[in-house]
Motif scaffolding. Structure first.
Motif, PDB file in Angstrom:
ATOM      1  N   ILE A  39       1.408  -6.250  -5.781  1.00 37.07           N
ATOM      2  CA  ILE A  39       0.130  -5.591  -5.509  1.00 37.07           C
ATOM      3  C   ILE A  39      -1.066  -6.498  -5.810  1.00 37.07           C
ATOM      4  O   ILE A  39      -2.190  -6.184  -5.440  1.00 37.07           O
ATOM      5  N   VAL A  72       0.332  -3.878  -0.662  1.00 37.58           N
ATOM      6  CA  VAL A  72       1.438  -4.624  -1.244  1.00 37.58           C
ATOM      7  C   VAL A  72       1.788  -5.797  -0.326  1.00 37.58           C
ATOM      8  O   VAL A  72       1.738  -5.673   0.898  1.00 37.58           O
ATOM      9  N   PHE A  92       5.020  -3.900  -7.121  1.00 47.28           N
ATOM     10  CA  PHE A  92       4.745  -2.502  -6.769  1.00 47.28           C
ATOM     11  C   PHE A  92       5.605  -1.574  -7.618  1.00 47.28           C
ATOM     12  O   PHE A  92       5.122  -0.587  -8.157  1.00 47.28           O
TER      13      PHE A  92
END
Length: 183
Positions: free
Chosen positions: A16, A10, A154
């Motif tokens: 991500i 991340v 994320f």
């Protein structure tokens, strides 16, 4: 009951992948790569969303014999690991994978209840469908020192807070791991 871990690289600003879907900024150093290999070895079942599965299937089964040993090791681990791939568009999966095209939440509940090992979920979209149902037991964030300014987050937008307890930190040359347990 199986434990479900969501762990992935991340950016410092919480993404991500970048706006183009690229993860080329997550290149791990050898120590982190070995950590992932060792961690993956402990995983009983790996859950993949379509995008992650396609990305992994494009690369890991085709690692050349002259690749570094650490990459060849992960290639062998990934192709052998039982995987459940969640997709409404794929019609076929390979490399010890089972295709699930309906009701990811119910299938993950079933898989969790069917054993006492460890599973991992890969892919932010699949994880986002499971998080609101309280199916993730542990979060592992491998924070890479880059700010992307956009991409896939994320965490999805949440209707309510998720209380987490820091269980471990570990520093690598290319990332900082933060491991959180759900309280």
């Amino acid at each position: 009951m199986r434990k479900l871990i969501y762990g992935i690289g991340v950016s410092m600003d919480g993404y991500i992948n970048d706006r183009d879907g690229s993860i080329d900024w997550t290149d791990p150093d050898d120590e982190l790569h070995q950590f992932h290999n060792d961690r993956y070895r402990q995983i009983e079942i790996s859950l993949h969303g379509r995008r992650l599965y396609e990305l992994m299937a494009e690369h890991w089964p085709h690692v050349s014999e002259d690749a570094p040993p650490i990459q060849r090791e992960f290639s062998e681990l990934w192709t052998a690991k039982p995987k459940f791939v969640f997709s409404r568009t794929l019609t076929e999966v390979k490399w010890n994978s089972t295709l699930v095209s309906e009701n990811a939440v119910e299938e993950v509940r079933r898989l969790k209840a069917a054993g006492d090992g460890v599973m991992e979920v890969g892919g932010a979209s699949l994880a986002a469908s499971l998080i609101p149902h309280g199916l993730i037991d542990e979060y592992q964030m491998f924070i890479v020192p880059v700010a992307l300014g956009g991409g896939t987050p994320f965490f999805p937008l949440l209707d309510k807070r998720i209380r987490l307890r820091l269980a471990e930190t570990r520093q690598f040359d290319t990332a900082l791991m933060l491991r959180y347990l759900v309280d």
